[in-house]
Structure formats: structure tokens, C-alpha cells
Design an enzyme around this catalytic site. Sequence first.
Site, PDB file in Angstrom:
ATOM      1  N   CYS A 126      40.667  51.351  79.828  1.00  0.00           N
ATOM      2  CA  CYS A 126      41.148  52.699  80.160  1.00  0.00           C
ATOM      3  C   CYS A 126      42.122  53.269  79.119  1.00  0.00           C
ATOM      4  CB  CYS A 126      41.785  52.708  81.541  1.00  0.00           C
ATOM      5  SG  CYS A 126      42.779  51.258  81.889  1.00  0.00           S
ATOM      6  N   HIS A 234      47.601  57.083  82.999  1.00  0.00           N
ATOM      7  CA  HIS A 234      48.304  56.355  81.939  1.00  0.00           C
ATOM      8  C   HIS A 234      48.842  57.351  80.908  1.00  0.00           C
ATOM      9  CE1 HIS A 234      46.678  52.836  83.684  1.00  0.00           C
ATOM     10  NE2 HIS A 234      45.724  52.544  82.825  1.00  0.00           N
TER      11      HIS A 234
HETATM   12  N1  LIG Z   1      41.651  50.439  87.840  1.00  0.00           N
HETATM   13  C1  LIG Z   1      41.378  50.903  86.623  1.00  0.00           C
HETATM   14  O1  LIG Z   1      41.998  51.856  86.095  1.00  0.00           O
HETATM   15  C2  LIG Z   1      40.282  50.327  85.833  1.00  0.00           C
HETATM   16  C3  LIG Z   1      39.927  50.968  84.677  1.00  0.00           C
HETATM   17  C4  LIG Z   1      38.875  50.459  83.937  1.00  0.00           C
HETATM   18  C5  LIG Z   1      38.229  49.340  84.375  1.00  0.00           C
HETATM   19  N2  LIG Z   1      38.606  48.709  85.510  1.00  0.00           N
HETATM   20  C6  LIG Z   1      37.859  47.530  85.910  1.00  0.00           C
HETATM   21  O2  LIG Z   1      37.081  47.804  87.067  1.00  0.00           O
HETATM   22  C7  LIG Z   1      37.009  46.635  87.879  1.00  0.00           C
HETATM   23  C8  LIG Z   1      37.468  46.943  89.289  1.00  0.00           C
HETATM   24  O3  LIG Z   1      38.785  47.465  89.266  1.00  0.00           O
HETATM   25  P1  LIG Z   1      39.461  48.108  90.566  1.00  0.00           P
HETATM   26  O4  LIG Z   1      40.754  48.615  90.090  1.00  0.00           O
HETATM   27  O5  LIG Z   1      38.520  49.031  91.279  1.00  0.00           O
HETATM   28  O6  LIG Z   1      39.673  46.778  91.467  1.00  0.00           O
HETATM   29  P2  LIG Z   1      39.744  46.622  93.050  1.00  0.00           P
HETATM   30  O7  LIG Z   1      40.308  47.843  93.653  1.00  0.00           O
HETATM   31  O8  LIG Z   1      40.404  45.328  93.292  1.00  0.00           O
HETATM   32  O9  LIG Z   1      38.169  46.509  93.507  1.00  0.00           O
HETATM   33  C9  LIG Z   1      37.339  45.423  93.191  1.00  0.00           C
HETATM   34  C10 LIG Z   1      35.931  45.673  93.697  1.00  0.00           C
HETATM   35  O10 LIG Z   1      35.069  44.602  93.279  1.00  0.00           O
HETATM   36  C11 LIG Z   1      34.357  44.097  94.409  1.00  0.00           C
HETATM   37  N3  LIG Z   1      33.998  42.703  94.233  1.00  0.00           N
HETATM   38  C12 LIG Z   1      34.823  41.634  94.060  1.00  0.00           C
HETATM   39  N4  LIG Z   1      34.106  40.496  93.944  1.00  0.00           N
HETATM   40  C13 LIG Z   1      32.811  40.851  94.038  1.00  0.00           C
HETATM   41  C14 LIG Z   1      31.569  40.117  94.023  1.00  0.00           C
HETATM   42  N5  LIG Z   1      31.549  38.792  93.861  1.00  0.00           N
HETATM   43  N6  LIG Z   1      30.415  40.814  94.152  1.00  0.00           N
HETATM   44  C15 LIG Z   1      30.413  42.155  94.313  1.00  0.00           C
HETATM   45  N7  LIG Z   1      31.552  42.900  94.349  1.00  0.00           N
HETATM   46  C16 LIG Z   1      32.728  42.240  94.228  1.00  0.00           C
HETATM   47  C17 LIG Z   1      35.334  44.303  95.547  1.00  0.00           C
HETATM   48  O11 LIG Z   1      34.658  44.209  96.781  1.00  0.00           O
HETATM   49  P3  LIG Z   1      35.447  43.781  98.139  1.00  0.00           P
HETATM   50  O12 LIG Z   1      36.092  45.019  98.673  1.00  0.00           O
HETATM   51  O13 LIG Z   1      34.347  43.291  99.016  1.00  0.00           O
HETATM   52  O14 LIG Z   1      36.429  42.723  97.758  1.00  0.00           O
HETATM   53  C18 LIG Z   1      35.818  45.718  95.222  1.00  0.00           C
HETATM   54  O15 LIG Z   1      34.838  46.665  95.586  1.00  0.00           O
HETATM   55  C19 LIG Z   1      37.813  45.569  87.146  1.00  0.00           C
HETATM   56  O16 LIG Z   1      36.920  44.828  86.349  1.00  0.00           O
HETATM   57  C20 LIG Z   1      38.750  46.363  86.286  1.00  0.00           C
HETATM   58  O17 LIG Z   1      39.129  45.645  85.135  1.00  0.00           O
HETATM   59  C21 LIG Z   1      39.612  49.191  86.270  1.00  0.00           C
END
Ligand SMILES: NC(=O)c1ccc[n+]([C@@H]2O[C@H](COP(=O)([O-])OP(=O)(O)OC[C@H]3O[C@@H](n4cnc5c(N)ncnc54)[C@H](OP(=O)(O)O)[C@@H]3O)[C@@H](O)[C@H]2O)c1
Length: 332
Positions: A126, A234
Site C-alpha cells: 500500500c 497512509h
Molecule cells: N489492510 C491493508 O491496507 C492492506 C493493504 C494491502 C494489502 N493488504 C493485504 O491484504 C491481506 C488481508 O488484509 P486485511 O487487512 O483485510 O486483513 P484482515 O482484516 O485480517 O482479513 C483477513 C481475511 O483473510 C481471510 N482468511 C484468513 N485465512 C484464510 C484462509 N485460510 N482461506 C481463506 N481466507 C482466509 C479472513 O477470513 P476469516 O474472516 O474467515 O478469518 C479474512 O477475510 C493481507 O495479505 C494484507 O497484507 C492489506
Amino acid sequence: MKVAVVGATGLVGTKMLQVLAERNFPVDELIPVASERSIGKEVEFKGKKYKIVGYADAIAAKPDVAIFSAGGGTSLELAPQFAAAGITVIDNSSAWRMDATKKLVVPEVNANVLTAADKIIANPNCSTIQMVVVLKPLHDKYKIKRVVVSTYQSVTGTGVKAVEQLMNERKGVQGEMAYKYPIDLNAIPQIDVFLDNGYTKEEMKMTNETVKIIGDASIKVTATTVRIPVMGGHSESVNIEFENDFDLNELKDLLSKAPGVVVQDDIANFIYPMPLTAHEKDDTFVGRIRRDETQPNTLNCWIVSDNLRKGAATNAVQIAEYLMANNLLNKE
Ligand SMILES: NC(=O)c1ccc[n+]([C@@H]2O[C@H](COP(=O)([O-])OP(=O)(O)OC[C@H]3O[C@@H](n4cnc5c(N)ncnc54)[C@H](OP(=O)(O)O)[C@@H]3O)[C@@H](O)[C@H]2O)c1
């Protein structure tokens, strides 16, 4: 289009559903996927409820595109399985970004590298995305030598747990900690794990991903990344040294015409970008644009963007839009 969203219950996945709806991406069938514990739960898309399914059911449904935001481990394990079934994956995690066989794409900068053969496409980090949309037009005109960046990153970049930690602390409630330290009224100079060179992984992502996206190994980037208790996006203080000199007004004009960039730079009226005003916007905002008076050909500026949108969901949906518009989906 049949679209799978893997990680549909997370912060990025939820934003993904919102952005797909807002941008009117032609979703005929939505397939929301999350972990086992969420199967059967419902998410809402365009006023309709959809049940979360497991990844095997999602692959069997053969979506045209699967947008992943479910963590690096999940992506390493599942993205190749989707790709093997001919499904194009756009992945938000860091799992594939520096893999030499995978494209790392910010549409305003390098969508032209995409081909129908790309079955796993990486969405950059990001903080890198919002920086490169500003750097690219400047690099094309003045050639960047070196960038020194310090970030002020939102807790939403860590996910649901971090937002809960901040909210609990503000209410004085004990709860699960996403960070090692309290985040309210604090600044934590560590994002992701420390590496052998003393930098964090987030800092090295900014260094390495910038070079890969802009496609010029001569650009040097040094970063300090810091988590602060804000929600909307950010912010980055960026010092850019160019090979060639610039005229400040011409440079501002160039940025004002750059795709995805909005110049907010009117100090007489106290206009500059902030997370509060960038929140829920798809653009990247740049302001405080001024010459670094301590060194030739060098600029200081302040870049802000909503990390859940341009830093994640919007960028991924823009990649999908590009693939669709250029007929690059569903080709074996
Ligand atoms: N937040 C940001 O600004 C941002 C920016 C760029 C990239 N990212 C990336 O995007 C990803 C998610 O970030 P987030 O902030 O959305 O995290 P989050 O709020 O913790 O959400 C994680 C998601 O992944 C799912 N998940 C976890 N284990 C899984 C599995 N084994 N199979 C299928 N789904 C699974 C979770 O499902 P459950 O609800 O069932 O646990 C939930 O939907 C990360 O890789 C992060 O690095 C985030």
C-alpha cells in the site's frame, strides 16, 4: 463476469466488495471466500446477501477472476490452485510481489506489462502504490536518482484486529493486541518484521517494489515506516533527488495532469493532503510541494492516500478492469 473475492470478510475484502459495486464492475456472479470458520456466514454486495464458500467450491465455480486479500500464506497455498484451473488471480498479499515470474502492477504506471499469460498478478504494498503514482511522471521528466521516505501509516493497514486494538484503547477496554505496544497516543517505528540489515520488511518492500514497478534499477529508495493511530489513510514525507533540475510550477502542473494524482497544495489557504480528507477516495493526494533548499535538483512533498482503496482494493479492481478492457481474461 464471475468474480471470487478471497478474504471477503476482512478489511480489504470488505472494501473490495464496496469498490467493485461503486465502480460498476460487471459482476454477474459473486463468489465470496474466507477461512473455514466463516463458511456459511453472509456478506452483502449491491443490496444482496451472499454466503461465504470454501476455496474448493470457489475453484469449482470457475470464476473469471479471483481477487485475493487473505494473507501471504493463504495466497501461496491457494493462488496456484486457482491459476491451475485457468482463473486469473489478483493478489493483495506480499507472497508473489518480488517473484521474477510475476507482474507487480499499478495501472497508472505499468499496466502495459500485463498479458493473457499472467495468471497470478501481484498488487503492490500500500505505501509503495501511493508513492509510485507520484514518482512515475516525475521520473519520466526529471529522472529520479534517490528517494528518502518516512511514512505515517494508518492502523487499517494491519487489518481488523488492529482497528479493534485502537478502539479498545480509546475506550479504556482490555482486549487482544495486534501490536506489541499500545497504538493510541503512540507512534511505532516498526511495520512488519525486522530484517538482517536493520530495516523492516515494509521498508525494504518500498525500496524493492518501487524499482520493479517503475522498471528502473537505478532508482534508490530508503525508507522509515511508522504506524500511527489514524484510520483514513497512509501519509508519507518524501524527499526526491533528480538528475535534472526542475521548475517548481512546471512540476506541479505535471503532477496535476498525472493519472490518479490530485494536487492539494495551497498553503495560503491551509490546503494540503490529510488522511481525514483522503479517506474513502480513490485518488492519491500530493501537497507541501517545495524545493529542498539544502541540495540541488531535490524536492520535498507530502503524499496521502486511503490505503484500503488505492493501496489495496481500488488498485486490484483497476487491474481487473484493465484485464477485462484488453480482453486478457479467460485465455489459456
Ligand atoms: N489492510 C491493508 O491496507 C492492506 C493493504 C494491502 C494489502 N493488504 C493485504 O491484504 C491481506 C488481508 O488484509 P486485511 O487487512 O483485510 O486483513 P484482515 O482484516 O485480517 O482479513 C483477513 C481475511 O483473510 C481471510 N482468511 C484468513 N485465512 C484464510 C484462509 N485460510 N482461506 C481463506 N481466507 C482466509 C479472513 O477470513 P476469516 O474472516 O474467515 O478469518 C479474512 O477475510 C493481507 O495479505 C494484507 O497484507 C492489506
